[in-house]
Design a protein around this motif. Structure first.
Motif, short mmCIF file in Angstrom:
data_model
loop_
_atom_site.label_atom_id
_atom_site.label_comp_id
_atom_site.label_asym_id
_atom_site.label_seq_id
_atom_site.Cartn_x
_atom_site.Cartn_y
_atom_site.Cartn_z
N ALA A 334 0.84 -1.20 0.00
CA ALA A 334 0.00 0.00 0.00
C ALA A 334 0.88 1.25 0.00
O ALA A 334 0.60 2.23 -0.70
CB ALA A 334 -0.92 0.00 1.22
N ARG A 335 1.95 1.21 0.76
CA ARG A 335 2.82 2.38 0.86
C ARG A 335 3.54 2.62 -0.47
O ARG A 335 3.65 3.76 -0.94
CB ARG A 335 3.84 2.19 1.99
CG ARG A 335 4.87 3.32 2.12
CD ARG A 335 4.18 4.63 2.42
NE ARG A 335 5.11 5.75 2.49
CZ ARG A 335 5.57 6.41 1.46
NH1 ARG A 335 5.20 6.07 0.23
NH2 ARG A 335 6.39 7.42 1.61
N LEU A 336 4.04 1.57 -1.07
CA LEU A 336 4.75 1.72 -2.33
C LEU A 336 3.80 2.16 -3.44
O LEU A 336 4.15 2.94 -4.31
CB LEU A 336 5.44 0.41 -2.73
CG LEU A 336 6.64 0.07 -1.86
CD1 LEU A 336 7.16 -1.31 -2.20
CD2 LEU A 336 7.75 1.10 -2.05
N TYR A 337 2.58 1.68 -3.36
CA TYR A 337 1.58 2.05 -4.35
C TYR A 337 1.38 3.56 -4.32
O TYR A 337 1.29 4.22 -5.34
CB TYR A 337 0.27 1.33 -4.07
CG TYR A 337 -0.78 1.56 -5.11
CD1 TYR A 337 -0.65 1.03 -6.38
CD2 TYR A 337 -1.90 2.34 -4.82
CE1 TYR A 337 -1.60 1.25 -7.35
CE2 TYR A 337 -2.86 2.57 -5.79
CZ TYR A 337 -2.70 2.03 -7.05
OH TYR A 337 -3.64 2.26 -8.01
N ARG A 338 1.35 4.11 -3.10
CA ARG A 338 1.20 5.55 -2.97
C ARG A 338 2.42 6.26 -3.57
O ARG A 338 2.29 7.29 -4.20
CB ARG A 338 1.05 5.91 -1.48
CG ARG A 338 0.85 7.35 -1.20
CD ARG A 338 -0.06 7.55 0.01
NE ARG A 338 0.53 7.17 1.28
CZ ARG A 338 1.41 7.92 1.95
NH1 ARG A 338 1.79 9.07 1.48
NH2 ARG A 338 1.89 7.51 3.09
N ALA A 339 3.60 5.67 -3.41
CA ALA A 339 4.80 6.31 -3.93
C ALA A 339 4.85 6.25 -5.46
O ALA A 339 5.34 7.14 -6.11
CB ALA A 339 6.05 5.64 -3.36
N LEU A 340 4.33 5.20 -6.00
CA LEU A 340 4.53 4.98 -7.44
C LEU A 340 3.30 5.25 -8.26
O LEU A 340 3.38 5.59 -9.42
CB LEU A 340 4.95 3.53 -7.67
CG LEU A 340 6.13 3.10 -6.84
CD1 LEU A 340 6.29 1.61 -6.91
CD2 LEU A 340 7.37 3.82 -7.32
N GLU A 341 2.14 5.06 -7.62
CA GLU A 341 0.87 5.33 -8.25
C GLU A 341 0.53 4.39 -9.38
O GLU A 341 -0.59 4.01 -9.57
CB GLU A 341 0.84 6.76 -8.81
CG GLU A 341 1.03 7.77 -7.72
CD GLU A 341 -0.18 8.63 -7.62
OE1 GLU A 341 -0.26 9.53 -8.45
OE2 GLU A 341 -1.03 8.38 -6.76
N THR A 342 1.49 4.01 -10.16
CA THR A 342 1.17 3.27 -11.36
C THR A 342 1.62 1.83 -11.27
O THR A 342 1.10 0.97 -11.95
CB THR A 342 1.92 3.88 -12.55
OG1 THR A 342 3.26 4.09 -12.13
CG2 THR A 342 1.30 5.18 -12.96
N ASN A 343 2.58 1.55 -10.43
CA ASN A 343 3.26 0.28 -10.52
C ASN A 343 2.99 -0.55 -9.28
O ASN A 343 3.46 -0.26 -8.21
CB ASN A 343 4.76 0.56 -10.65
CG ASN A 343 5.52 -0.70 -10.93
OD1 ASN A 343 4.97 -1.79 -10.86
ND2 ASN A 343 6.77 -0.55 -11.25
N LEU A 344 2.19 -1.59 -9.45
CA LEU A 344 1.81 -2.37 -8.29
C LEU A 344 2.85 -3.39 -7.86
O LEU A 344 2.76 -3.96 -6.80
CB LEU A 344 0.49 -3.07 -8.55
CG LEU A 344 -0.67 -2.53 -7.72
CD1 LEU A 344 -1.96 -3.20 -8.06
CD2 LEU A 344 -0.39 -2.66 -6.23
N SER A 345 3.84 -3.62 -8.70
CA SER A 345 4.82 -4.64 -8.32
C SER A 345 5.71 -4.08 -7.24
O SER A 345 5.76 -2.89 -7.00
CB SER A 345 5.67 -5.03 -9.51
OG SER A 345 6.74 -4.12 -9.64
#
Ligand SMILES: Nc1nc2c(ncn2[C@@H]2O[C@H](COP(=O)(O)OP(=O)(O)OP(=O)(O)O)[C@@H](O)[C@H]2O)c(=O)[nH]1
Ligand SMILES: [Mg+2]
Length: 599
Positions: A334-345
């Motif tokens: 969830a945290r990385l998703y917020r950082a990247l917005e586009t990339n769920l991996s």
């Protein structure tokens, strides 16, 4: 076409440390956006905690001042090459730029990179030779070098006709003739008013390109851009046109404009101004926000592609779950998703090791614990051809290190492109090098030059894959059992190489506690006490002789690890470890690797 004559939009661009944020200080202070009693200090715009600690700008930020009735929107940008993406997106909001050049260093690799970007976008440049108060400044020479750079990069002849202002940002003075006495920054403001064109505006329904994003825990996403066409008022219905061509309908909540350090809420804003709007839940950089009656997308912002990636994973060390507040895959995702917005991996891409290190440091301060792999250069297939990123590497150092550096770099697939010597023992070396060859080089460079070196890189492009590089790093000293490191054990380890930890550190089997002088890894028992007889006094004796450990920073740790190693990151500690923790596992892995090569 109409113009907003009471507005100017400028971006401040330069190589790292040439004084952009300090110049913004001078502009803010002298335009009296602060109360006289207000203590604002230095590097006012670098408000983020990491920016303050590292003394560098990480994120581009907006501010504005009013000078003689004209609002000057100012965008401060980062100078470090890893944050080039910030510069590329925000210069879309400006009609002009201040290109700062340090009066001693002269144009540097990132000066060239950002100037090229600005000229391609058609920004009107003003050259600002900064730090003229410094004793060894060489203003005439630096101006000549800057002119040469313009000759190389200009896209039209009128770009060669740029004004020059000579500035001391720390003293807050500017002059238009070299060697004259300055009294304030006004000549720079005058030059901006005169030379930077006011924004061109179109009438018609509202249209704005989203050039930057911010986040507020109450207001949610904040979309920042310059209004191209029309007006916008609070509660207006708008549509957001995204990259995949989809349309989303929203209502604007708030409109904010900039002044000094504040964002002011306004009822409406018009074309030409830079604004921040809230109320759009899903919006990305490059999207167009437009009035629903005429939703036309503006050309998207092209941002240079990421060049390195690394894998983030849940912490799998024996100490997992002890030091962080957030440690599950779901929380990490969830945290990385917020950082990247586009990339769920969980493979995270960035523009360089520092770019990724900043994300890691931010997350660790937020309470996350996780592990990361060694950064890898991103390769791709173009027409069936494997290609990899290549960068220009500039090293400024002393002549005595040339031999060792050239040798180190040739094993990293670098080619010497240029070398110049100032006759006083200072030398500048320029190389072309693959991004993968650069990974791990920074710490090796600092060690080889005993800190007497500055290194800079800029991305050049993708070229044919040059084949793998064999790691030249020394082996690791690996803890052979779990426990508490003691002086006696560490002293033994120091007989093998350098150590990374203090006595009293909690270690686990497979944790890297130092660097071997040889190329192979070596197991060491740093928890081993001297024979039980009179233990206390004997450990005390030894602790006197212990060399202080080399403590790796996060960036150094990321730079240090090999492919079969990880960095464990928690809010309290940064540990290095082997991926496979026991020696038996590692031996099995080596023999299976050998077998697979033979097959
Ligand atoms: N002597 C002198 N030092 C200056 C001047 N301007 C900036 N500096 C110093 O240069 C250093 C870097 O200044 P910053 O304003 O942080 O540089 P920057 O370009 O914003 O750096 P990044 O945002 O990290 O790219 C600081 O130590 C400043 O005090 C100047 O006019 N004279
Ligand atoms: Mg700065």
């Amino acid at each position: 076409m109409n113009y907003r004559n009471n507005i100017r939009n400028i971006a401040i661009i330069a190589h790292v440390d040439h004084g952009k944020t300090t110049l913004v200080d001078a502009m803010l202070k002298q335009s009296k956006v602060f109360r006289d009693s207000q203590k604002v200090g230095e590097l006012i715009m670098d408000q983020n905690a990491l920016e303050r600690e590292k003394g560098i700008t990480i994120m581009a930020k907006n501010t504005a001042v009013i000078y003689r009735g004209v609002k000057i929107n100012i965008i401060d940008t980062p100078g470090h090459a890893d944050f080039s993406g910030e510069v590329e997106r925000v210069i879309n909001m400006a009609e002009g730029c201040l290109l700062l050049v340090d009066s001693i260093e002269g144009p540097m690799p990132q000066t060239k990179f950002v100037l090229r970007q600005a000229l391609q976008k058609g920004l009107r440049p003003i050259v600002v030779i900064n730090k003229i108060d410094r004793r060894n400044s060489r203003v005439a020479e630096v101006l000549k070098l800057t002119e040469d750079l313009f000759l190389k990069l200009a896209t039209s002849t009128d770009q060669l006709d740029f004004p020059v202002v000579y500035v001391s940002a720390t003293e807050g003075t500017a002059v238009t003739e070299p060697d004259t006495e300055g009294k304030d920054i006004a000549p720079l403001f005058e030059c901006i008013l005169e030379k930077v064109p006011p924004p061109q505006i179109e009438s018609g329904p509202f249209q704005m390109l989203v050039s930057n994003l911010d986040y507020d825990s109450h207001k949610g996403k904040i979309a920042i851009g310059r209004i191209r066409r029309g007006k916008v008022a609070a509660h207006d219905p708008v549509v957001c046109l995204s990259a995949d061509g989809s349309l989303r309908h929203y209502q604007i909540s708030e409109i904010l404009t900039y002044l000094g350090l504040k964002r002011l809420e306004v009822a409406e804003a018009e074309a030409g101004d830079i604004v921040a709007v809230t109320g759009l839940e899903k919006v990305s950089i490059g999207d167009t926000i437009a009035g629903p009656e005429q939703p036309e997308a503006l050309p998207r912002i092209e941002i240079g592609e990421p060049t390195v990636e690394m894998t983030f994973g849940v912490n799998t060390s024996p100490f997992a779950g002890r030091e962080g507040r957030f440690s599950t895959t779901r929380q990490l995702r969830a945290r990385l998703y917020r950082a990247l917005e586009t990339n769920l991996s969980l493979r995270v891409k960035g523009r360089g090791e520092l770019h990724l290190a900043i994300l890691i440091e931010t997350m660790r301060r937020e309470g996350y614990e996780f592990e990361v792999s060694r950064p890898e250069a991103i390769t791709k297939l173009i027409n069936g051809n494997l290609v990899e990123p290549v960068e220009a590497l500039t090293l400024d150092t002393k002549e005595e290190y040339v031999g060792v550096l050239t040798e180190m770099l040739s094993s990293r697939q670098a080619q010497l492109a240029d070398m110049c010597n100032d006759g006083r023992d200072n030398i500048r070396l320029e190389f072309r090098i693959t991004t993968k060859g650069l990974i791990g080089f920074r710490s090796a460079f600092l060690t080889a030059t005993r800190g007497e070196g500055i290194m800079n890189t800029t991305f050049l492009g993708y070229e044919d894959w040059r084949g793998p590089i064999v790691s030249t790093r020394s082996g690791a000293l690996v803890a052979s059992e779990q426990g508490i490191a003691v002086s006696y054990g560490l002293n033994n380890a120091q007989g093998r190489g350098l150590t990374f930890i203090e006595p009293g550190t909690l270690v686990y089997e497979g944790m890297i506690v130092g660097m071997n002088t040889r190329s192979q890894d070596m197991a060491v028992n740093v928890c081993k006490e001297k024979k039980k007889t009179n233990m206390r006094s004997s450990t005390a004796d030894i602790s006197v002789k212990l060399t202080p450990p080399v403590q790796l920073s996060l960036e150094q740790a990321i730079d240090f690890i090999n492919r079969d190693e990880l960095v464990e990151v928690t809010p309290k500690n940064i540990r290095l470890r082997k991926k496979l923790l026991t020696q038996a596992q590692r031996l099995r892995d080596v023999s299976s690797a050998r077998r697979s090569i033979k097959q």
